[in-house]
Design a protein around this motif. Sequence first.
Motif, PDB file in Angstrom:
ATOM      1  N   ASP A  39       0.840  -1.200   0.000  1.00  0.00           N
ATOM      2  CA  ASP A  39       0.000   0.000   0.000  1.00  0.00           C
ATOM      3  C   ASP A  39       0.875   1.251   0.000  1.00  0.00           C
ATOM      4  OD1 ASP A  39      -2.330   1.507   0.142  1.00  0.00           O
ATOM      5  OD2 ASP A  39      -2.366   1.468   2.327  1.00  0.00           O
TER       6      ASP A  39
ATOM      7  N   ILE B  48       5.117   5.309   3.553  1.00  0.00           N
ATOM      8  CA  ILE B  48       4.848   6.393   4.497  1.00  0.00           C
ATOM      9  C   ILE B  48       6.175   7.037   4.870  1.00  0.00           C
ATOM     10  CG2 ILE B  48       4.139   6.947   6.859  1.00  0.00           C
ATOM     11  CD1 ILE B  48       1.861   4.978   6.596  1.00  0.00           C
TER      12      ILE B  48
ATOM     13  N   GLU C 181      -1.852  11.672   0.982  1.00  0.00           N
ATOM     14  CA  GLU C 181      -2.454  11.998   2.274  1.00  0.00           C
ATOM     15  C   GLU C 181      -1.353  12.595   3.134  1.00  0.00           C
ATOM     16  OE1 GLU C 181      -4.164   8.552   4.190  1.00  0.00           O
ATOM     17  OE2 GLU C 181      -4.806   9.688   5.938  1.00  0.00           O
TER      18      GLU C 181
ATOM     19  N   ARG D 200      -0.479  14.530   7.139  1.00  0.00           N
ATOM     20  CA  ARG D 200      -0.999  14.753   8.480  1.00  0.00           C
ATOM     21  C   ARG D 200       0.020  15.569   9.271  1.00  0.00           C
ATOM     22  NH1 ARG D 200      -4.402  11.346  12.440  1.00  0.00           N
ATOM     23  NH2 ARG D 200      -3.576  12.191  14.371  1.00  0.00           N
TER      24      ARG D 200
ATOM     25  N   THR E  62       3.510  13.483   8.728  1.00  0.00           N
ATOM     26  CA  THR E  62       3.457  12.154   8.099  1.00  0.00           C
ATOM     27  C   THR E  62       2.743  12.264   6.769  1.00  0.00           C
ATOM     28  OG1 THR E  62       2.510  11.639  10.243  1.00  0.00           O
ATOM     29  CG2 THR E  62       3.207   9.793   8.900  1.00  0.00           C
ATOM     30  N   GLY E  63       3.200  11.516   5.785  1.00  0.00           N
ATOM     31  CA  GLY E  63       2.513  11.526   4.498  1.00  0.00           C
ATOM     32  C   GLY E  63       2.584  10.193   3.794  1.00  0.00           C
ATOM     33  N   ARG E  64       1.567   9.940   2.976  1.00  0.00           N
ATOM     34  CA  ARG E  64       1.519   8.713   2.178  1.00  0.00           C
ATOM     35  C   ARG E  64       1.964   9.038   0.757  1.00  0.00           C
ATOM     36  NH1 ARG E  64      -1.349   4.934   3.986  1.00  0.00           N
ATOM     37  NH2 ARG E  64      -2.939   6.239   4.911  1.00  0.00           N
TER      38      ARG E  64
END
Lengths: 446, 106
Positions: A317, A320, A356, A358, A387-389
Amino acid sequence: MKTIRIGSGAGYSGDRIEPAVELVEKGDIAYLCFECLAERTIAIGQQAKLVNPAAGYDALLEARMRAVLPQAKARGIKIITNMGAANPQAGAAKIAEVARDLGITGLKIAAVAGDDVLAALLARDVTITETGAPISTMKGAVVSANAYLGVAPIVEALAAGADVVITGRVADPALFLAPLIHEFGWALDDWDRLGKGTAVGHLLECAGQVTGGYFADPGVKDVADLARLGFPIADVAEDGSFVITKVAGSGGRVTPATCSEQILYEIHDPTTYLTPDVIADFSAITLVEDGFDRVRVAAATGRPRPDTLKVSVGYKDGFIGEGQMSYAGTGAVERGRLALRIVEERLKLTGVKTTELRFDLIGVDSIHGPVITERAAAPHEVRIRVTGRTDTLAEAVRIGNEVETLYTNGPAGGGGAWKVARPVVAMLSALLPRDAVVASVELIEV
Amino acid sequence: MKLRDIAHSRTGDKGDISNISVVAYDPKTYEALRTWITADRVKQHFSGIVHGAVVRYEIPSLSALNFVMQEALGGGVTRSLALDAHGKCLASALLDMEIPDGVVAR
């Protein structure tokens, strides 16, 4: 009435080891069960197995077996565990190696396999429960698919005389229900007793979480001696009623309150706890104090098992990336917020591609979010966390880098920068008809 | 009065779903808990954190309620960006809920 004493030797893969040794030496138990599989453990083990075919079982398997095997064998205590993870056969071979090394002979070890159903899932192109899309739409991302097996192969292994049973994915309560079925001869459609035995498993599977672990709240709910927490024992009668207790003198407490928190732990509808063996009903369960550190549990029940088995599907997935930095003293919160705004702008300016993102202020709002924490007093120190995806590791690395550059480019007095970037293996689920899953038992003897 | 004065609690996680138990210390306050701690109030309490439906189950034999909250864990424990990906700390937030005077008979 005949009773069987079962001890719980671990509540997760990294759990303490000495409480299991204490159970073996002082618990007067007949079975010691270790529940060690988290949701994504097998997916990660599967990837390890691709690199090394002898890998993929629990990292602490050897240490646990070295600690408990000699005394367990001497006392005739049987061991049941899901520490086989992605490779129960290799786990069984490791246990045999440990036994030989310790000079133990006449030990029968059973490996339960058949939970790996990736091929069946792909062949049937099953629908993923959470997304409603067929698994074929996930292309090459899927890394593992394991069905939650029930008690049957474990009972078969015990009937064949196994002293140690090691499995991959099985329903957690099945590790504890299987020896009850084996000892008492409960029928596999005795739904009431299977529901009661599932309550035993559910209360024991997180080990210390029922004996006062994860319970203490100083001044409100105090628990003594958590550094020496004793792990639980269930003393189960043939009719399925049981008492939860622990070794006298060990740390922790067993009370109706510690048991009630654990009964509802990870339960949704208490009338409908789905397992491969029974749909258990805990909605009328009763807890009565039966002496010091003894709680009598009754009135769990059950009804016929589901027609399908749950499968957990591991998939890649993305990645991160994360960075952290601390600010302290007067104005720490304001400097932390300024730092977060700077990193947010930098990620935009430098074109870091994320799906994404945060921004947290640890010590202020990182756990409960801005709404609940609105009226809280200002802390002395805070830690920013970004944090990021991302789709690639290279992009994920850039997130932590942007936090680190706050040293020379950000607000005054930032310290303790830390960064990480990692691939993510996430989990989804699907259902398979029972007949698509074939469990097997392999026995080796040393 | 806060909820923590009359009840204790534990959070569990499955995928993107969090469940929080609320257990009355004294069975006599269970009825008051049942009246006040509704699914709607819990959903409101967790606004900004819980994005899906909240369903409440009752377990009178344990003097307990169980709240099942959908879309509560940042997309799921295994992929969440949150520091507390499991939502383990959510029970503590619920226990800080204010209970107005008169709800629980002293």
